[in-house]
Motif scaffolding. Structure first.
Motif, PDB file in Angstrom:
ATOM      1  N   ALA A 261       0.836  -1.206   0.000  1.00 59.27           N
ATOM      2  CA  ALA A 261       0.000   0.000   0.000  1.00 59.27           C
ATOM      3  C   ALA A 261       0.870   1.254   0.000  1.00 59.27           C
ATOM      4  CB  ALA A 261      -0.930  -0.014   1.212  1.00 59.27           C
ATOM      5  N   LEU A 262       1.925   1.264   0.818  1.00 61.91           N
ATOM      6  CA  LEU A 262       2.835   2.414   0.839  1.00 61.91           C
ATOM      7  C   LEU A 262       3.564   2.556  -0.491  1.00 61.91           C
ATOM      8  CD1 LEU A 262       4.125   4.699   2.460  1.00 61.91           C
ATOM      9  CD2 LEU A 262       5.800   3.044   3.329  1.00 61.91           C
ATOM     10  N   ILE A 267       4.203   5.391  -5.722  1.00 61.74           N
ATOM     11  CA  ILE A 267       4.213   5.316  -7.189  1.00 61.74           C
ATOM     12  C   ILE A 267       3.129   6.209  -7.782  1.00 61.74           C
ATOM     13  CG2 ILE A 267       3.775   3.785  -9.151  1.00 61.74           C
ATOM     14  CD1 ILE A 267       6.534   3.493  -7.956  1.00 61.74           C
ATOM     15  N   GLY A 268       1.933   6.204  -7.183  1.00 61.90           N
ATOM     16  CA  GLY A 268       0.859   7.072  -7.659  1.00 61.90           C
ATOM     17  C   GLY A 268       1.217   8.540  -7.562  1.00 61.90           C
ATOM     18  N   CYS A 269       1.848   8.945  -6.440  1.00 57.54           N
ATOM     19  CA  CYS A 269       2.245  10.345  -6.266  1.00 57.54           C
ATOM     20  C   CYS A 269       3.351  10.733  -7.250  1.00 57.54           C
ATOM     21  CB  CYS A 269       2.727  10.578  -4.834  1.00 57.54           C
ATOM     22  SG  CYS A 269       1.431  10.447  -3.585  1.00 57.54           S
ATOM     23  N   GLY A 291      -1.728   4.050  -9.389  1.00 63.38           N
ATOM     24  CA  GLY A 291      -1.444   3.742  -7.993  1.00 63.38           C
ATOM     25  C   GLY A 291      -2.258   2.576  -7.463  1.00 63.38           C
ATOM     26  N   ILE A 292      -3.557   2.532  -7.808  1.00 59.32           N
ATOM     27  CA  ILE A 292      -4.420   1.456  -7.298  1.00 59.32           C
ATOM     28  C   ILE A 292      -4.028   0.114  -7.910  1.00 59.32           C
ATOM     29  CG2 ILE A 292      -6.788   0.583  -7.289  1.00 59.32           C
ATOM     30  CD1 ILE A 292      -7.735   3.471  -7.060  1.00 59.32           C
ATOM     31  N   THR A 293      -3.839   0.079  -9.220  1.00 60.85           N
ATOM     32  CA  THR A 293      -3.506  -1.192  -9.865  1.00 60.85           C
ATOM     33  C   THR A 293      -2.099  -1.667  -9.510  1.00 60.85           C
ATOM     34  OG1 THR A 293      -2.795   0.022 -11.851  1.00 60.85           O
ATOM     35  CG2 THR A 293      -5.055  -0.814 -11.799  1.00 60.85           C
ATOM     36  N   ASN A 294      -1.260  -0.784  -9.002  1.00 59.95           N
ATOM     37  CA  ASN A 294       0.085  -1.186  -8.587  1.00 59.95           C
ATOM     38  C   ASN A 294       0.054  -2.142  -7.394  1.00 59.95           C
ATOM     39  OD1 ASN A 294       3.049  -0.545  -9.136  1.00 59.95           O
ATOM     40  ND2 ASN A 294       2.928  -0.217  -6.927  1.00 59.95           N
TER      41      ASN A 294
END
Length: 402
Positions: A261-262, A267-269, A291-294
């Motif tokens: 999650a972190l 990655i999303g940011c 970010g979610i799919t990561n």
């Protein structure tokens, strides 16, 4: 006058007719094994003969238990965060009483998580809906720009036959645009359907939150209850090993979920920052998807990159190529540096088994199943390896020499 009853002396070799049942541990164990084999065989036959009925039954059970399962999941994710905050408070704030420290750490952890959720609702969700609305409204313009792009290619390269490429694009674009329009139009009924049952969703979230708070607040009692169950049903020689196995399974699950999650948040940011720097369109929407799919190992980054690439391909093909390069660099950074730093060793599963886990998890529990399938699969792999090592040790076979 006295009456005498004729009595026959008891023969010690004859069994007592009043004793109807003689307990026998050996036969009882055989019966337990037989019943277990019959039940497992029936379950396997049921799964093979009617797989869809079994899957639907599992889904119904999961829907009923979802608030409690989500509460357990929240507690498992929050527990290491609370432990870390408690350590920091003991170190820097010099709080001596562990109970007070844990209460303060729990309050702070829940405030941080709820604050992040509130920030997402206030700032990110409206921008996502704005991006979707703008995307739908700009579809005709995107279609014209894409057609002009290929026409300009023909003008700049007159000796190149672009007819086949242009024909393929002309055939593909209407279908792609209609698909995007259908997806966008389906969002409104989906939102309406969700709003109809919004009370149920809120109640489920509240129940999950309360369950997680009770689990974390009553952790010692739950640990004691687990030990009581183990001492009641597990042979004494296996109790310490069983406790160690349960502790390791909990560590595998929580470490993966918290670290992943972190990792996905970072990655999303980073994706949003780079897309903003390079002036790419729909930065919030695409970065959120990435970010979610990561959270899905190995294949999540590629799954998340596809929608962003298609959107930018319609807006500006050159920007879509730049987006692909950016995602490739970002995922290399994640796979080679950030992921190992946060998660340590891998989940202990080969890519083939990860694909199997994600597929089965998605079939059984949808998107949530895809997210949870990998840590659950890692736990099953860990238990299977323990079983294999135990069997090989009984046969005096070294696993590394096979």
């Amino acid at each position: 006058m006295s009456l005498h009853r004729n009595t026959i002396p008891e023969d010690p070799s004859r069994p007592d007719k009043r004793q109807k049942f003689l307990p026998n541990n050996r036969y009882f164990t055989i019966c337990i094994y037989a019943v277990t084999v019959i039940l497992l065989g029936s379950l396997i036959v049921r799964v093979v003969m009617t797989p869809f009925a079994v899957t639907n039954g599992i889904r119904r059970v999961l829907n009923v238990l979802m608030p409690f399962l989500m509460g357990i999941l929240i507690a498992m994710i929050m527990n290491p965060i609370i432990n870390r905050l408690c350590q920091l408070m003991e170190k820097y704030l010099k709080i001596k009483k562990k109970k007070v420290c844990r209460i303060l750490a729990s309050i702070l952890a829940y405030m941080l998580v709820l604050g992040l959720i509130l920030i997402c609702i206030i700032f990110i969700v409206p921008q996502v809906f704005t991006s979707i609305t703008e995307l739908v409204n700009s579809l005709p313009k995107m279609y014209r720009l894409t057609t002009n792009f290929f026409n300009n290619l023909q003008q700049h390269f007159p000796n190149t036959d672009m007819s086949e490429i242009q024909k393929a694009v002309n055939d593909m674009l209407p279908n792609l645009i209609s698909t995007i329009r259908k997806f966008a139009s389906d969002i409104v009924p989906a939102i309406y359907s969700a709003s109809v049952s919004i009370v149920q969703w809120i109640l489920n979230a509240i129940v999950a939150l309360i369950v997680s708070i009770y689990i974390l607040g009553d952790k010692k009692s739950l640990k004691k209850l687990i030990k009581i169950i183990l001492y009641s049903f597990v042979p004494e020689d296996y109790i310490s090993g069983s406790i160690e196995i349960l502790r390791e399974c909990n560590n595998i699950f929580t470490n993966f979920m918290v670290s992943k999650a972190l990792d996905s948040l970072i990655i999303g940011c980073l994706c949003f920052i780079f897309m903003t720097i390079f002036n790419l369109d729909y930065a919030v929407l695409i970065s959120m998807v990435v970010g979610i799919t990561n959270m899905i190992p190995y294949f999540g980054p590629f799954i998340g990159a596809i929608p962003g690439f298609l959107i930018l391909l319609i807006v500006n093909p050159w920007k879509s190529l730049g987006f692909l390069v950016m995602i490739l660099i970002l995922q290399q950074f994640d796979g080679l540096y950030l992921g190992p730093k946060l998660m340590g060793s891998s989940v202990g599963m080969k890519p083939l088994w990860i694909i199997v886990s994600i597929t089965l998890g998605g079939k059984i529990a949808g998107v949530l199943g895809m997210f949870l399938s990998v840590p659950i699969g890692a736990i099953l792999v860990y238990l299977f390896n323990l079983l294999i090592d135990r069997v090989l040790s009984r046969k005096n076979i070294d696993r590394d020499q096979i």
